[in-house]
Design an enzyme around this catalytic site. Sequence first.
Site, PDB file in Angstrom:
ATOM      1  CG  ASP A 198       5.433  -4.374  -1.292  1.00  0.00           C
ATOM      2  OD1 ASP A 198       4.856  -3.419  -1.644  1.00  0.00           O
ATOM      3  OD2 ASP A 198       4.840  -5.266  -1.066  1.00  0.00           O
TER       4      ASP A 198
ATOM      5  CB  CYS B  47      -1.579 -11.360   1.429  1.00  0.00           C
ATOM      6  SG  CYS B  47      -3.418 -11.290   0.770  1.00  0.00           S
TER       7      CYS B  47
ATOM      8  CE  LYS C 131      -2.701  -2.241   0.115  1.00  0.00           C
ATOM      9  NZ  LYS C 131      -3.378  -3.031  -0.802  1.00  0.00           N
TER      10      LYS C 131
ATOM     11  CG  HIS D 195       1.405  -8.742   0.495  1.00  0.00           C
ATOM     12  ND1 HIS D 195       1.028  -9.276  -0.574  1.00  0.00           N
ATOM     13  CD2 HIS D 195       0.347  -8.249   1.156  1.00  0.00           C
ATOM     14  CE1 HIS D 195      -0.356  -9.384  -1.011  1.00  0.00           C
ATOM     15  NE2 HIS D 195      -0.872  -8.433   0.361  1.00  0.00           N
TER      16      HIS D 195
ATOM     17  CD  GLN E  59       0.048  -1.418   3.523  1.00  0.00           C
ATOM     18  OE1 GLN E  59      -0.375  -0.412   3.955  1.00  0.00           O
ATOM     19  NE2 GLN E  59      -0.534  -2.320   3.138  1.00  0.00           N
TER      20      GLN E  59
END
Lengths: 151, 409
Positions: free
Chosen positions: B197, B363, B223, B120, B200
């Site tokens: 990261d 993104c 999220k 991202h 997700q």
Amino acid sequence: MELGDLYTEIVTQYSCSQRHRHPLEHPDVTMRGVNPSCGDDISLALEVEGGIIKKAAISGSGCAISEASAAIMADMIEGKSTEEADRLAELFLGMIRKTVTDENELEELEDALALQNISNMPARVKCAVLAWHTLQGALKKLETSPQGTVG
Amino acid sequence: MNEYLYDFPLLRQADDKGRRIAYLDNAATTQKPQAVLDAVAAYYKTSNANPHRGAYDLSVEATKSLESAREKIRAFIGAKKAEDVVFTKSATESLNLVAQSYGMSSLAPGDRIAVAISEHHSNLVPWQIAARARQADITYLYTDEAGRIPSAELKSKISGRTKLVAVAHASNVTGVINSIEAVIERARTVGAVVVVDGTQSVPHMEVDVSALDADFYVFSAHKMLGPMGVGVLYGKEHLLQEMPPFLYGGDMIEYVEEQESTFAPLPQKFEGGTQNVGGAVGLAAAIDYLDRAGMRKIQALERELTAYLLDRLHSVPHLRIIGPDGIEDRIGVVSFVLKDAHPHDVATILNADRIAVRSGRHCAQPFLHHLGVQSTCRASVYLYNTKEDIDRLAESLKGVRRWLVHGIG
């Protein structure tokens, strides 16, 4: 709003149109226009002679709305003076922003009137205006550079 | 009927045509259960004050709310100490914090940063900026066609000069779960620090940052059923200790004199400005909700939904899946394109049937460029989605080309 008011026959036909989808051999100006979030990425090339737009060509790709809008615009500006093209771009943007609502005034936009409903779809406004903003950018670039040195 | 759906007021609402929304944009943000909405409202009704400040009871209570949320997050991700958990406003801010603080203070000219091409922008652009400022280079870990990073790529790109590796645990474009274990194992052999990261991954699978041995791990509350405006940065204590602060000002100082200041210990050192306590309380309630459901159960449920989603998408003519076609090592994020239909038009047409999917570049422009697509549609599931949502998506997709292309159904 209903999908049928958006994806009208005029819009879908123009979006598939190949009339202006060809490279220009000697463009006087080219301008790229991008909607970074959705991925519309077009290039507008103009051949200008004596202040008159002789040829307008579009390359790149975008959604049906942006491609239809670009095709209608290219059709409309060929043969017109750069000042006239700039004025039509303002008129189109005014229609989408709803700052120009007088139907008589808007009639000049001819087939571009088919995109009037976009003004009710905030998520798609930037698709419809991409080509016209790109046109204004191209005209500005043409104005600020001596003839023959931009491209 | 899905057993969780009832807990989400927004998802229960029907429009004037009696349709529920088929919300399939969970990789962008998730809906909030009543328990989270109630927890945030209760905080503002009964416990609101500026934490870490007042001597009065209410301020102490606000401090407790913030710190117990921190402890809940610590336990949820398997961090050793609550001090290793830093609140930010978003995962993006967490990554910027690491790039600006750790990156700018530790990178030297000629150093190399290895970044997965699938990242991202928020785990890519901050590294471009830090690299430029420190005269370091970025080298990319390229994926195969399905969006997976081959192990040979780790071996060849993570080398002696590599000081930092930035990679997502799971991709927001293809849903691929990257082998963080393999990335960290390789990084250890060259002494590089790994920034993961987890935006997700944390909402959808069990994550244990200590077992992974991640150096930095970031994620976002909104999220995972929590409110917007809260992000988390986990960092190893010795790294966080050595790093300079990121935002200077209130709440992060120790002594301030006219010419210089000393800074608060961890984690306050990185929490300049009044924190979003209501948001942190909401995140704690979201974690309670996820814990009650059970992360393993959620993962199994999403696996079933994803298998069904792939199956139904395969039944749509002219549709091509971007990313892995199978169910292994992935989360329920599925990108796809429809021939002769721009993703933006597809999303508009689906919207007319009250189906929410994302369209665009997600993104991740370098990744889409690498995969050779300009933009995609993306459907992403969460625990409250139903097979009916997916059926509606598949049926609506079958009608898309009729709107756009003359004579083709």
